[in-house]
Design a protein around this motif. Structure first.
Motif, PDB file in Angstrom:
ATOM      1  N   ARG A 202       0.186   1.879   0.286  1.00 50.41           N
ATOM      2  CA  ARG A 202       1.521   1.312   0.445  1.00 50.41           C
ATOM      3  C   ARG A 202       2.126   0.895  -0.890  1.00 50.41           C
ATOM      4  O   ARG A 202       3.336   0.733  -0.991  1.00 50.41           O
ATOM      5  CB  ARG A 202       1.457   0.078   1.338  1.00 50.41           C
TER       6      ARG A 202
ATOM      7  N   LEU B 209       3.529   1.428  -4.083  1.00 52.87           N
ATOM      8  CA  LEU B 209       4.106   2.618  -4.719  1.00 52.87           C
ATOM      9  C   LEU B 209       3.933   2.579  -6.245  1.00 52.87           C
ATOM     10  O   LEU B 209       3.597   3.580  -6.869  1.00 52.87           O
ATOM     11  CB  LEU B 209       5.592   2.665  -4.353  1.00 52.87           C
TER      12      LEU B 209
ATOM     13  N   GLN C 162      14.340   7.557  -3.408  1.00 50.98           N
ATOM     14  CA  GLN C 162      13.151   8.008  -2.680  1.00 50.98           C
ATOM     15  C   GLN C 162      12.925   7.207  -1.394  1.00 50.98           C
ATOM     16  O   GLN C 162      11.960   7.394  -0.701  1.00 50.98           O
ATOM     17  CB  GLN C 162      11.885   7.946  -3.546  1.00 50.98           C
TER      18      GLN C 162
ATOM     19  N   VAL D 193      12.410   0.324  -0.705  1.00 51.26           N
ATOM     20  CA  VAL D 193      11.227  -0.243  -1.340  1.00 51.26           C
ATOM     21  C   VAL D 193      11.314  -1.756  -1.327  1.00 51.26           C
ATOM     22  O   VAL D 193      12.407  -2.322  -1.263  1.00 51.26           O
ATOM     23  CB  VAL D 193      11.050   0.236  -2.795  1.00 51.26           C
TER      24      VAL D 193
ATOM     25  N   ASP E 169       6.144   0.661  -0.914  1.00 52.48           N
ATOM     26  CA  ASP E 169       6.892   1.687  -0.174  1.00 52.48           C
ATOM     27  C   ASP E 169       7.235   1.130   1.212  1.00 52.48           C
ATOM     28  O   ASP E 169       6.371   0.575   1.892  1.00 52.48           O
ATOM     29  CB  ASP E 169       5.971   2.910  -0.050  1.00 52.48           C
TER      30      ASP E 169
ATOM     31  N   SER F 159       8.828   3.115   3.576  1.00 48.86           N
ATOM     32  CA  SER F 159       9.183   4.209   4.503  1.00 48.86           C
ATOM     33  C   SER F 159       8.464   4.029   5.863  1.00 48.86           C
ATOM     34  O   SER F 159       8.978   4.408   6.915  1.00 48.86           O
ATOM     35  CB  SER F 159       8.821   5.564   3.890  1.00 48.86           C
TER      36      SER F 159
END
Ligand code: G6P
Length: 747
Positions: free
Chosen positions: A83, A85, A127, A130, A152, A154
């Motif tokens: 997780r 990043l 991306q 975050v 991250d 996502s």
């Protein structure tokens, strides 16, 4: 309920419910997303804090020695967490000094704020989203820079998308389950309601089955009163309209039958037949019996046509029927058919003489003759009722015929016909009085008789008093549900309306056109008896039956002659006494008593050829009887107990000259209608004697007034009205049953 209707009905519930729940789901999803985002951010905050605190010590140490390799190695090791990043280090001026490779360039160091030891932001980068947290680092107690952790986010989006899916699916499933439950419950309630309304239309009240018993459905109870009141007021209104708008005649009866009962032919059942064929030497004679029942029902049958089923009792009856035991009657101009049923002498003795006339007849009449009940008579009564019921079923040309059952000979027949033809409209008319429950209770087969009668759709009596006695009797001896307000009895799904329909005679009177004038009748009758023109005549017309009060009548004449000697030689009572049920001992005894009393009184007062009582014990055809009515000054009806007594009405109908006086027993049904007659208690000899004397001395004007008023009543309340009211009620019940059946099909 039919499947298509059921589906349509269900969709009406399901679609709005599913739409509402879907909208609700869409409103709920963003809220849930917001909430879960907050939880995830908080989780990441905690996570970041934990990572930062585990890195802080080595990192501060490596920073102090500026050991770049170790710092990078520390960062790369920590960044293995899937997780996490990226990791970076910013110095105290906000410059990015160390970083892992995918540290977002756009997001360098967070703006340092001396008062903050830690800061967090969620940022949307190319991306994806975050979570960036900055954790202050210190060297020798002084802020040296910031450890920046980039998580991250996502996975948050993935989880939100999944949650959204689950929420929508959950709401949709909830919608389907709720709608199915709703539809199921609605379906059950609908059926219950429909059952209730159906029962109400049938007049049963709103019931729901509870084991073998019926208990009121509590959901529908509040409505019952209102609905019943509505139905009752509709019935009353219709009856009132019918009464005030219909002039009852053969035509109106016929048209009622065609319009309201779809042209059904009726089936009448009685013991006594309307036409009896008798062998007289080498010819066959047709006889019309002395029976109030026949007098009343025959004109109705002529108006309606159909089949009359009766016992073929005449000596030439078998010779005059076709191979189906039918004969078209009246013989001169046939209008309906008579279907004869044959009985052996043994059967007639048991069913007719025994159970009907030694048992039920004295049971129902208060005439102080004790009923006799024998098991063998009862068995015969059951068997003959069944034979007649079978004949009804064979004569019916549909599965819902209109059957008119007559009198006490057939108490069991309605139940038997009902068993074979459940949809039949069975109207039973009880031509004799109905006793109180104690008196009726004498009968060993009282329950069987009552059950049989309750096979009827309508049970008619002459007076409301007899109806009341019947309801009380049923209440005493059977398990039923009685609705006193609507006068109905419900037993095992069958409903019987108990109502009073006072019987009457045809109007205009049958013999009116062919009979000689009143004057001619007066003189012919007097001449035949060898009496002078102004001789006063009283008339009594009865079957020679102990219920008719013939002895009391004779005693009253005797008393009158005693009290008013001026009438001796000037007054004669002509007593027509039709022989009846002569095989029975009680009738033989009574006949002898009548003869002996007449002889004694005649001997006491006779003058020359004149005798005060002229007793005619023989059969008279109706035309002959009418001549006597027209010739008389007074008609004396002194029954000790009588359902109606049509002699009283026949006398009134015969007097279009509006003369003549009726002396009438208070114990007849007729006394409830013919108020302008001189009403007497026949047991009170002086009172009856006075009444006869008053009649003979009544001024013509008073006679006219009284007779006029009684004639108007008999004209309006004629036998077509009697039958018409029963048929109208039957038609109403049939309509309701059809409607109830239709509701039943739909529910
Ligand atoms: C009464 C009964 C009738 C019966 C009539 C004559 O009026 O109600 O059912 O027909 O008497 O009696 P019978 O026994 O001769 O038929």
């Amino acid at each position: 309920m039919k499947p298509l209707r059921s589906l349509r009905l269900s969709l009406r519930f399901i679609i709005p419910l599913v739409v509402a729940l879907t909208l609700l789901a869409f409103a709920v999803v963003p809220l849930v997303e917001k909430l879960s985002l907050r939880w995830f951010v908080r989780d990441l905050d905690i996570r970041s804090r934990m990572i930062a605190s585990s890195m802080r010590e080595p990192l501060e140490e490596f920073l102090a020695t500026e050991n770049r390799a170790k710092i990078r190695a520390l960062f790369l090791r920590a960044a293995q967490d899937e997780r996490l990043l990226a990791i970076g280090y910013c110095d105290e001026d906000g410059k990015l000094v160390y970083r892992t490779p995918n540290f977002p360039a756009a997001r360098a160091c967070p703006p340092p704020h001396p008062s903050l030891r830690e800061s967090t932001i969620v940022s949307n980068l190319p991306q994806g989203a975050v979570h960036i947290s900055a954790h202050a680092l210190f060297l020798e107690g002084k802020l040296s820079g910031w450890l920046v952790l980039v998580h991250d986010m996502s996975f948050v989006e993935h989880r939100s998308a999944e949650t959204r899916k689950y929420i929508i699916a959950l709401f949709a499933a909830l919608g389907v389950v709720i709608s199915l439950i709703t539809v199921f419950v609605a379906h059950l309630s609908w059926r219950g309601w429909m059952e209730g309304v159906r029962a109400m239309l049938r007049g049963e009240g709103i019931l729901r089955p509870f084991g073998q018993q019926h208990v009121p459905d509590p959901e529908l109870q509040p409505l019952v009163g209102d609905l019943r009141a509505l139905l009752r007021s509709m019935d009353v209104e219709r009856r009132f309209t019918d009464d005030s708008t219909i002039t009852w005649s053969p035509d109106s009866l016929r048209s009622l039958l065609h319009k309201q009962l779809a042209g059904e032919r009726i089936i009448v059942v009685s013991n006594r037949e309307p036409y009896i064929h008798l062998k007289k030497e080498d010819r066959i004679e047709v006889n019309r019996p002395a029976s109030g029942l026949v007098t009343a029902v025959e004109p109705v049958m002529r108006a309606c046509s159909g089949t009359w089923i009766a016992h073929g009792s005449g000596s030439a009856d078998r010779e005059t029927v076709d191979r189906h035991d039918r004969v078209a009657v009246p013989p001169d101009h046939p209008e309906y058919r008579l279907r004869r049923i044959w009985l052996t002498t043994e059967e007639e003795n048991g069913y007719y003489y025994g159970f009907a006339n030694e048992g039920l007849w004295p049971l129902c009449h208060i005439a102080h003759v004790r009923p006799i009940f024998r098991t063998s008579d009862w068995q015969s009564y059951v068997a003959i009722n069944q034979r007649f019921a079978d004949a009804v079923v064979r004569e019916a040309d549909s599965d819902d015929p209109v059957v008119l059952v007559q009198d006490y000979h057939f108490a069991l027949l309605p139940g038997m016909v009902r068993a074979a033809l459940p949809k039949a409209t069975i109207i039973t008319f009880w031509h004799i009085p109905w006793p109180n429950p104690e008196s009726f209770g004498i009968c060993p087969w009282r329950e069987e008789l009552l059950r049989g009668m309750l096979g009827s759709t309508i049970l008619g009596f002459h007076t409301p008093f007899h109806c009341k006695n019947f309801l009380e009797t049923v209440d005493r001896y059977l398990e039923t549900r009685i609705e006193h307000e609507s006068s109905t009895i419900s037993r095992r799904g069958n409903l019987t309306l108990v109502e009073s329909y006072p019987i009457s005679i045809q109007w205009p009177p049958a013999w009116e056109k062919n009979l000689p004038s009143v004057e001619q009748c007066r003189s012919e009758v007097r001449a035949a008896l060898g009496l002078p023109v102004h001789h006063r005549i009283g008339i009594g017309v009865d079957r020679q039956d102990y219920t008719k009060g013939i002895l009391e009548r004779f005693r009253a004449v005797e008393k009158m002659l005693e009290l008013h000697p001026e009438l001796v030689g000037n007054f004669t009572l002509i007593q027509i006494a039709a022989p009846t049920r002569s095989a029975l001992e009680d009738y033989q005894t009574f006949e002898a008593q009548v003869r002996n009393l007449a002889i004694r009184i005649n001997q006491r007062f006779s003058r020359g050829n004149w005798q005060p009582i002229c007793l005619k014990v023989e059969h008279h055809e109706p035309e002959q009887v009418n001549r006597y009515y027209r010739a008389a000054d007074v008609c004396v009806v002194t029954s000790l107990h009588d359902g109606m007594n049509l002699v009283a009405k026949e006398f009134v109908a015969a007097r279009e000259d509006e003369r003549g006086v009726l002396v009438l027993s208070q114990f007849t049904g007729a006394a409830h209608e013919l108020h302008e007659s001189l009403i007497v208690n026949p047991y009170h000899i002086e009172q009856t004697a006075d009444a006869i004397h008053r009649a003979l001395t009544m001024p013509e004007e008073e006679q006219r007034e009284r007779m006029h008023s009684m004639r108007m009543l008999v004209r309006d309340f004629n036998v077509y009205r009697w039958a018409g009211r029963m048929l109208l009620d039957a038609a109403r019940i049939r309509q309701r049953e059809k409607l109830a059946a239709r509701i039943g099909e739909r529910s």
